[in-house]
Design a protein around this motif. Structure first.
Motif, mmCIF file in Angstrom:
data_model
loop_
_atom_site.group_PDB
_atom_site.id
_atom_site.type_symbol
_atom_site.label_atom_id
_atom_site.label_comp_id
_atom_site.label_asym_id
_atom_site.label_seq_id
_atom_site.Cartn_x
_atom_site.Cartn_y
_atom_site.Cartn_z
ATOM 1 N N LEU A 188 0.746 -1.232 0.166
ATOM 2 C CA LEU A 188 -0.040 0.041 0.073
ATOM 3 C C LEU A 188 0.777 1.243 0.033
ATOM 4 N N THR A 189 1.918 1.174 0.704
ATOM 5 C CA THR A 189 2.862 2.233 1.054
ATOM 6 C C THR A 189 3.567 2.963 -0.262
ATOM 7 N N GLN A 190 3.498 1.809 -0.973
ATOM 8 C CA GLN A 190 4.208 2.286 -2.507
ATOM 9 C C GLN A 190 3.521 3.574 -3.207
ATOM 10 N N ARG A 191 2.280 3.600 -3.107
ATOM 11 C CA ARG A 191 1.747 4.521 -3.582
ATOM 12 C C ARG A 191 2.083 5.972 -3.038
ATOM 13 N N TRP A 192 2.408 6.035 -1.803
ATOM 14 C CA TRP A 192 2.563 7.303 -1.085
ATOM 15 C C TRP A 192 4.110 7.551 -0.892
ATOM 16 N N ALA A 193 4.924 6.789 -1.483
ATOM 17 C CA ALA A 193 6.475 6.730 -1.332
ATOM 18 C C ALA A 193 7.122 8.153 -1.595
ATOM 19 N N GLY A 194 7.826 8.752 -0.765
ATOM 20 C CA GLY A 194 8.503 9.859 -0.943
ATOM 21 C C GLY A 194 7.646 11.191 -0.849
ATOM 22 N N VAL A 195 6.375 11.073 -0.173
ATOM 23 C CA VAL A 195 5.367 12.070 0.110
ATOM 24 C C VAL A 195 5.686 12.615 1.550
ATOM 25 N N VAL A 196 5.432 13.811 1.848
ATOM 26 C CA VAL A 196 5.685 14.236 3.300
ATOM 27 C C VAL A 196 4.229 13.830 4.045
ATOM 28 N N TRP A 197 4.074 13.067 5.021
ATOM 29 C CA TRP A 197 2.899 12.593 5.586
ATOM 30 C C TRP A 197 1.767 13.629 5.520
ATOM 31 N N GLU A 198 2.353 14.774 5.855
ATOM 32 C CA GLU A 198 1.358 15.969 6.154
ATOM 33 C C GLU A 198 0.591 16.522 4.888
ATOM 34 N N ASP A 199 1.541 15.886 3.728
ATOM 35 C CA ASP A 199 0.994 16.329 2.305
ATOM 36 C C ASP A 199 -0.085 15.266 1.740
ATOM 37 N N LEU A 200 -0.118 14.297 2.488
ATOM 38 C CA LEU A 200 -1.062 13.007 1.999
ATOM 39 C C LEU A 200 -2.546 13.677 1.647
ATOM 40 N N PRO A 201 -3.126 14.160 2.412
ATOM 41 C CA PRO A 201 -4.530 14.765 2.305
ATOM 42 C C PRO A 201 -4.703 15.255 0.754
ATOM 43 N N GLU A 202 -3.498 16.134 0.790
ATOM 44 C CA GLU A 202 -3.720 16.820 -0.711
ATOM 45 C C GLU A 202 -3.406 16.038 -2.059
#
Length: 213
Positions: free
Chosen positions: A91-105
């Protein structure tokens, strides 16, 4: 062997704290090793496990897990075995390299869905149930391969360990966000005579969260 303890135990270990100053989702990206505190936590875990007759230490291939496994294996004078099946939730491969706080955007609704009901994520390339099966299958294989009277240590990641723990002990995924293992926490299980039977919780240990001296 400690008096009264089962002949074989399996110790599921989450890796220590990671050096991640930018608060990125590191997923399976290279270059994310343990922080100074993480190394201290790994050393504390190694000290805790030194009292057990550990004969097999298996790790996820990711740097933070291997760095946690090395001092554990060293206390027993054995090598770390690396198993790619123990890697992070895909699952986390979709979000890799993104700042956690920026995920909602960057990925609207996905983080909230993960926090609310991770068992129902249509966007995940690996459903939670498949993650649990992947990790539990690897743990069972290594438990079977561990010589009689020896203990197995498996070092992996938070959600993979938590999912496998739920599956191996016959629990579902309701309330999955509760009671997840902290950094370098050790969840100790006793397998049944048949590794495919329901396993029993034996102990849970976490390192002190003090900064290294």
């Amino acid at each position: 062997m400690i008096d009264g303890a089962p002949d074989c135990l399996v110790h599921l270990v989450r890796h220590g704290e990671v050096w991640n100053p930018h608060h990125l989702v590191y997923s399976d990206l290279p270059g994310f090793g343990l922080s100074e505190l993480g190394h201290s936590q790994a050393a504390q875990a190694a000290d805790h496990l030194a009292r057990w007759p550990v004969t097999r230490v298996v790790s996820s291939p990711l740097q933070r897990a291997v760095e946690t496994a090395i001092p554990i294996a060293a206390r027993h004078r054995i090598r770390v075995l690396v198993d790619t099946a123990l890697t992070e939730w895909r699952l986390t491969q979709r979000w890799a390299g993104v700042v956690w706080e920026d995920l909602p955007e960057s990925h609207p609704g996905e983080l909230q869905a993960y926090l609310t009901d991770p068992a129902r994520l249509g966007f995940s390339p690996e459903p939670l149930g498949e993650l649990a099966e992947r990790i539990a299958a690897a743990v069972r294989i290594h438990a079977t391969a561990t010589r009689r009277g020896g203990h197995l240590v498996v070092v992996s990641h938070q959600d993979p360990i938590h999912a496998a723990h739920r599956l191996l002990t016959g629990r579902g995924f309701d309330g999955f966000g509760e009671d997840k293992p902290d950094h370098a926490t050790i969840v100790t299980l006793a397998p049944g005579d048949d590794p495919n039977e329901v396993w029993r919780d034996e102990a849970r240990w976490s390192p002190t969260l003090t900064a290294p001296v």
